[in-house]
Design a protein around this motif. Structure first.
Motif: not given
Length: 205
Positions: A15-42
């Motif tokens: 239950s202790a504190a945690f932290a994570e940093t994502i630098n997008f370097d493991s994903d292929a250019p031109g793609s939405l990064p894995s585990a992420w979801r995109q959308g728009v409000t409106g």
């Protein structure tokens, strides 16, 4: 007694504190990064994609929003954070109507979440809650946000308390109770903003 102490220590560790940093370097250019979801409000057509950027704070890739919409967002949908922090490096690249970069937290869905953003056209930092699809201003403060420059936007939140900092300087610190409980964290832009993001960090308290 020894076993009880070990069990208690294990519970505390999980239950202790945690932290994570994502630098997008493991994903292929031109793609939405894995585990992420995109959308728009409106309304609109957001386009969040990985691309190479030689100016990236952590080379070689960034996540860039190059579409348009009322409020495009991209969230790490699996996260469930109530108290903690969210931080990102961002660079405003273009936009006639807006040049914004933002972070979101306690995201329930595309119509309900908190967002803090910095705007290169307006030179300010703002805090909003989005409720039932309506973005409502909590506070905004003048701040230097030059375009085509990397900035760091960070929000710390615990209960009702919210603190927003840009490039290491605190600009907004207040209490607000519009959105409670856990939610996802992610990134945000506005209108025709073309914005690059890197080094997305989040963690619990």
């Amino acid at each position: 007694m020894k076993e009880a102490c070990i069990a208690a220590a294990t519970i505390f560790a999980t239950s202790a504190a945690f932290a994570e940093t994502i630098n997008f370097d493991s994903d292929a250019p031109g793609s939405l990064p894995s585990a992420w979801r995109q959308g728009v409000t409106g309304k609109g057509s957001p386009r969040w994609t990985i691309r190479a950027d030689p100016s990236a704070p952590s080379k070689p890739n960034v996540l860039e929003q190059s579409g348009s919409g009322t409020f495009p967002w991209c969230v790490l949908a699996s996260t469930t954070l109530e108290n903690g922090f969210v931080e990102a490096r961002f660079k405003p690249l273009a936009g006639k109507e807006d040049q914004a970069g933002g972070v979101i937290w306690r995201w329930k869905d595309g119509d309900n979440y908190y967002v803090a953003r910095a705007n290169a056209l307006e030179n300010n930092v703002s805090l909003y809650h989005t409720t039932n699809g309506r973005r409502i201003t909590i506070k905004y403060v003048d701040a230097p946000v030059p375009g085509n420059v990397w900035h760091t936007l960070r929000v710390e939140f615990s209960g009702r308390r919210i603190k927003v900092a840009l490039d290491g300087k605190s600009y907004i610190e207040l209490e607000d109770s519009h959105i409670a409980g856990t939610g996802a964290v992610g990134l945000w832009t506005k209108a025709d903003s073309v914005t690059a993001f890197d080094d997305f960090s989040y963690g619990s308290k």
